[in-house]
Design a protein around this motif. Structure first.
Motif, mmCIF file in Angstrom:
data_model
loop_
_atom_site.group_PDB
_atom_site.id
_atom_site.type_symbol
_atom_site.label_atom_id
_atom_site.label_comp_id
_atom_site.label_asym_id
_atom_site.label_seq_id
_atom_site.Cartn_x
_atom_site.Cartn_y
_atom_site.Cartn_z
ATOM 1 N N GLN A 45 0.820 -1.204 0.000
ATOM 2 C CA GLN A 45 0.000 0.000 0.000
ATOM 3 C C GLN A 45 0.860 1.263 0.000
ATOM 4 O OE1 GLN A 45 -2.845 0.211 3.164
ATOM 5 N NE2 GLN A 45 -3.739 2.139 2.462
ATOM 6 N N ASP A 46 1.979 1.205 0.732
ATOM 7 C CA ASP A 46 2.811 2.405 0.859
ATOM 8 C C ASP A 46 4.288 2.115 0.628
ATOM 9 O OD1 ASP A 46 3.196 0.851 3.029
ATOM 10 O OD2 ASP A 46 2.694 2.380 4.538
ATOM 11 N N ALA A 47 4.613 1.018 -0.062
ATOM 12 C CA ALA A 47 6.020 0.681 -0.313
ATOM 13 C C ALA A 47 6.143 -0.051 -1.638
ATOM 14 C CB ALA A 47 6.590 -0.169 0.827
ATOM 15 N N PRO A 106 8.835 -6.181 5.283
ATOM 16 C CA PRO A 106 7.414 -5.964 4.953
ATOM 17 C C PRO A 106 6.955 -6.696 3.692
ATOM 18 C CG PRO A 106 8.414 -3.909 5.630
ATOM 19 C CD PRO A 106 9.539 -4.901 5.509
ATOM 20 N N PHE A 107 7.892 -7.029 2.804
ATOM 21 C CA PHE A 107 7.512 -7.699 1.554
ATOM 22 C C PHE A 107 7.479 -9.216 1.691
ATOM 23 C CE2 PHE A 107 9.281 -3.612 0.224
ATOM 24 C CZ PHE A 107 8.305 -3.155 -0.649
ATOM 25 N N HIS A 108 8.003 -9.745 2.800
ATOM 26 C CA HIS A 108 8.123 -11.199 2.937
ATOM 27 C C HIS A 108 6.762 -11.894 2.908
ATOM 28 C CE1 HIS A 108 12.482 -11.304 4.722
ATOM 29 N NE2 HIS A 108 12.371 -10.541 3.645
ATOM 30 N N GLU A 109 5.785 -11.322 3.628
ATOM 31 C CA GLU A 109 4.466 -11.949 3.677
ATOM 32 C C GLU A 109 3.825 -11.985 2.292
ATOM 33 O OE1 GLU A 109 0.458 -11.762 6.457
ATOM 34 O OE2 GLU A 109 1.443 -9.872 5.872
ATOM 35 N N LEU A 110 3.975 -10.929 1.522
ATOM 36 C CA LEU A 110 3.425 -10.892 0.161
ATOM 37 C C LEU A 110 4.007 -12.015 -0.695
ATOM 38 C CD1 LEU A 110 1.947 -9.628 -2.267
ATOM 39 C CD2 LEU A 110 3.845 -7.991 -2.464
ATOM 40 N N VAL A 111 5.333 -12.178 -0.643
ATOM 41 C CA VAL A 111 5.981 -13.222 -1.443
ATOM 42 C C VAL A 111 5.610 -14.600 -0.911
ATOM 43 C CG1 VAL A 111 8.189 -14.119 -2.241
ATOM 44 C CG2 VAL A 111 7.859 -11.649 -2.027
ATOM 45 N N GLY A 131 -7.696 2.756 -4.848
ATOM 46 C CA GLY A 131 -6.262 2.983 -4.690
ATOM 47 C C GLY A 131 -5.438 1.818 -5.199
ATOM 48 N N ILE A 132 -5.877 0.598 -4.891
ATOM 49 C CA ILE A 132 -5.144 -0.596 -5.349
ATOM 50 C C ILE A 132 -5.215 -0.716 -6.868
ATOM 51 C CG2 ILE A 132 -5.132 -3.118 -5.320
ATOM 52 C CD1 ILE A 132 -6.120 -2.922 -2.396
ATOM 53 N N LEU A 133 -6.383 -0.510 -7.432
ATOM 54 C CA LEU A 133 -6.532 -0.636 -8.885
ATOM 55 C C LEU A 133 -5.763 0.449 -9.613
ATOM 56 C CD1 LEU A 133 -10.309 -1.618 -9.186
ATOM 57 C CD2 LEU A 133 -8.285 -3.100 -9.255
ATOM 58 N N LEU A 162 -2.883 -8.265 0.369
ATOM 59 C CA LEU A 162 -1.481 -8.106 0.757
ATOM 60 C C LEU A 162 -0.708 -7.166 -0.159
ATOM 61 C CD1 LEU A 162 -0.572 -11.800 1.696
ATOM 62 C CD2 LEU A 162 -1.214 -9.910 3.212
ATOM 63 N N GLY A 163 -0.888 -7.286 -1.471
ATOM 64 C CA GLY A 163 -0.137 -6.430 -2.376
ATOM 65 C C GLY A 163 -0.174 -6.929 -3.803
ATOM 66 N N LEU A 164 0.670 -6.335 -4.632
ATOM 67 C CA LEU A 164 0.709 -6.620 -6.069
ATOM 68 C C LEU A 164 2.086 -7.125 -6.485
ATOM 69 C CD1 LEU A 164 -1.036 -3.334 -7.257
ATOM 70 C CD2 LEU A 164 -2.105 -5.594 -7.128
ATOM 71 N N LEU A 165 2.084 -8.027 -7.449
ATOM 72 C CA LEU A 165 3.314 -8.493 -8.090
ATOM 73 C C LEU A 165 3.300 -8.031 -9.536
ATOM 74 C CD1 LEU A 165 3.009 -10.525 -5.637
ATOM 75 C CD2 LEU A 165 4.257 -12.175 -7.063
#
Length: 626
Positions: free
Chosen positions: A103-105, A118-123, A211-213, A251-254
């Motif tokens: 969201q902010d990184a 902070p990126f570990h959970e996303l991966v 925001g995500i889109l 969680l985030g985007l790849l």
């Protein structure tokens, strides 16, 4: 069938003329009429079609394109629309994770030395949502990226096995894997898919979702292929029917990069020059598809149509929309099938690429279905007419080039066959009607029909492509090698040669030269005149004698073979006797040379007249001056 029926009637009439009019025996008249049928029927045509298409399929295979259905070889030259998949055809299909977005990184893989916590959970959950030993290049990229950065941490769970999975569906472009979490009723969820689908599964408020889109759209605009990742927990024993019934946490985007193939821009430019329109069909985000299309030079139009938009349009509105866009994104297989049917109904000749099981109906519906050989499924390959052994777009363009060349050469060979049959028919019929000695005996006709004519026809298969072959529009759907515009000029060629040879034969008989020597002179002129007809039908707009003849490696061996047949026929007493020929004398050779020269002049004069007529017609059609 009409020509066969007409040939039978002419042969029957010829039998009666020889038997009742010329006083020949019944058996001799019957054999002569059978030989005439052979002269009338163009038995070279089946040979030409079979050999040219078979060798064409072999030539195309040298360009890494396997032909599964021979008619597709001829259809390649008529393609007006090429509907191409993006991944693996226009791009290299070498997926790599290029960016991570929270969201902010943001994390950029290129040049990075560490992956912050902070990126570990996303991966971690992207890996859990992916099979441990995947086939899909994108899923392979996820596992390779995760193992590179997370090996040795608590975030790698190679030993975990899902209890069940929810696969991709037309309604939900996301997949969820469900893992046990300590008891039979507690479960952990890992989800990945299209950003809009994952956002919808997370039931986010409109502000957070927008925001995500927007982040996903910005990544896609840079040419990245974007996936959303989410996690969730669920308690229960019987899984719900839909992923929508779970509660997820986004969680985030790849972002994945798939480099465009280096040869594609030049191949696209070649297609455009050849009048072939290219439409990109992809399941990617519209912004990703548009960015890649611009990078490849496929389209400069700022618009794209999505699968969701396609479903809202009726056929007429969709057809009008397709005239304005070259990129179709977020497509489902059923939408690809609809697009193919729609394009074909509006007169387009469509080639389509595909690789999945669900692409099979569209591949089969296209005029030329093209499956991927490396990453394509067995079902897709079975449904397709052609298979790309290297999955490369440039191979498709090379196949189109070969398809046009093959059709051109079939047209030239058909023209030659038509032209060359005219003298045979005339030299067989006219002498009988005029009570002259027979010019072409049955043996001579058989020699011409079974040996010389097919050999000369096959020479056209080796004819190189025209210089402008990829600078002219596709041929019309109704075009045919047997069209009047192709057959009539050839027939005029043959009729003119017939008149020249008949005048020569009649003149020699009138001067008291015996029939054997007269026949010999005309036969030499006829056989060598075949070479003139070959030259006259190779390039209708080029002089008969030009440097382009050296480009066909079989042209001069063919001439040598024709001369060898003549030498054997004249020099072997047995063959000479059964053919009714004589050893050529200076008079015979002189007459043959004059008739051959007259044939060359006739063909060149006719070529010039037709060339001027075509140029005048083209100028008038364009509204210009001749």
């Amino acid at each position: 069938m009409c020509r066969a029926d007409g040939g039978s009637r002419v042969a029957a009439l010829y039998f009666l003329i020889n038997w009742l009019w010329n006083g020949q025996g019944m058996l001799e008249s019957l054999l002569a009429s059978i030989a005439l049928i052979m002269a009338i029927l163009p038995e070279e045509i089946p040979v030409i079609l079979t050999v040219f298409l078979a060798l064409g399929a072999w030539r195309i295979s040298q360009r890494k394109v396997l032909t599964r259905r021979i008619p597709a070889v001829e259809a390649l030259g008529a393609i007006t629309v090429l509907a191409a998949d993006k991944t693996g055809t226009l791009t290299e299909n070498r997926m790599q994770v290029a960016e991570l977005q929270l969201q902010d990184a943001n994390f950029v893989h290129a040049g990075a030395t560490t992956l912050e916590e902070p990126f570990h959970e996303l991966v971690e959950f992207a890996m859990l949502a992916t099979p441990a030993d995947p086939f899909d290049p994108m899923e392979k990229a996820i596992q390779q990226f995760g193992l590179h950065w997370l090996t040795g941490t608590e975030h790698v769970h190679a030993e975990w096995s899902p209890e069940f999975e929810y696969g991709l569906s037309p309604d939900i472009l996301a997949m969820t894997r469900v893992f046990p979490a300590g008891s039979s009723t507690r479960h952990m969820l890992a989800t990945k898919g299209a950003p809009e689908a994952v956002v919808d599964l997370c039931h986010l408020d409109s502000t957070r979702a927008r925001g995500i889109l927007d982040q996903a759209g910005a990544m896609a605009a840079r040419g990245l292929r974007v996936l959303g990742v989410a996690r969730g927990r669920w308690q229960g024993e019987s899984p719900p029917r839909s992923q929508h019934d779970f509660d997820f946490q986004f969680l985030g985007l790849l972002g994945f990069v798939d480099p465009p193939r280096a040869e594609v821009p030049a191949a696209i430019a070649e297609c455009r020059a050849a009048g072939v329109r290219i439409i990109m069909l992809t399941g990617d985000h519209p912004a990703t598809a548009l960015a890649i299309a611009r990078e490849l030079g496929l389209s400069e139009r700022p618009d794209v149509i999505s699968g969701a938009q396609i479903d809202t349009l009726d056929d007429e509105a969709l057809a009008e929309r397709l005239r304005q866009v070259d990129v179709c994104a977020r497509l489902q297989p059923v939408q690809k099938l609809r697009l193919v049917h729609l394009l074909r109904r509006h007169g387009e000749v469509v080639a389509m690429t595909g690789d999945g099981v669900n692409d099979a109906p569209a591949l089969k519906a296209a005029d030329v279905g093209i499956a991927m050989g490396k990453r394509g499924t067995d079902v897709a390959r079975e449904s397709a007419s052609l298979v790309l052994l290297d999955d490369s777009f440039s191979s498709i363009v090379a196949a189109i080039r070969q398809g046009r060349r093959i059709y051109d050469n079939i047209t030239k060979a058909t023209r030659f066959v038509t032209a060359v049959h005219m003298p045979i028919i005339a030299l067989t019929l006219i002498p009988s009607l005029l009570h002259w000695p027979a010019m072409l005996t049955s043996v001579l006709i058989v020699l011409l029909e079974l040996l010389i004519f097919p050999a000369c026809s096959i020479v056209f298969e080796a004819e190189p492509e025209a210089d402008d072959i990829m600078r002219r529009p596709p041929r019309a759907v109704e075009a045919s090698p047997f069209a009047i515009g192709n057959i009539v000029p050839a027939a005029i060629q043959g009729l003119g040669a017939s008149i020249i040879l008949l005048l020569g034969y009649g003149s020699m008989l009138g001067l008291g030269i015996d029939p054997a020597h007269s026949r010999t002179a005309i036969f030499i002129a006829l056989v060598l005149g075949l070479f003139a007809l070959v030259l006259g039908n190779r390039h209708p707009d080029a002089p008969l004698i030009s440097g382009s003849g050296m480009r066909n490696r079989w042209l001069w061996p063919m001439l040598a073979g024709v001369v060898l047949v003549l030498v054997l026929a004249m020099g072997t007493p047995y063959l000479r006797d059964i053919m009714g020929l004589a050893v050529p004398n200076p008079i015979s050779l002189g007459v043959s040379a004059m008739l051959l020269l007259a044939t060359f002049f006739w063909l060149e004069a006719l070529r010039l007249v037709l060339h001027v007529g075509r140029r005048t017609g083209a100028s008038l059609a364009q509204g210009g001056k001749p």
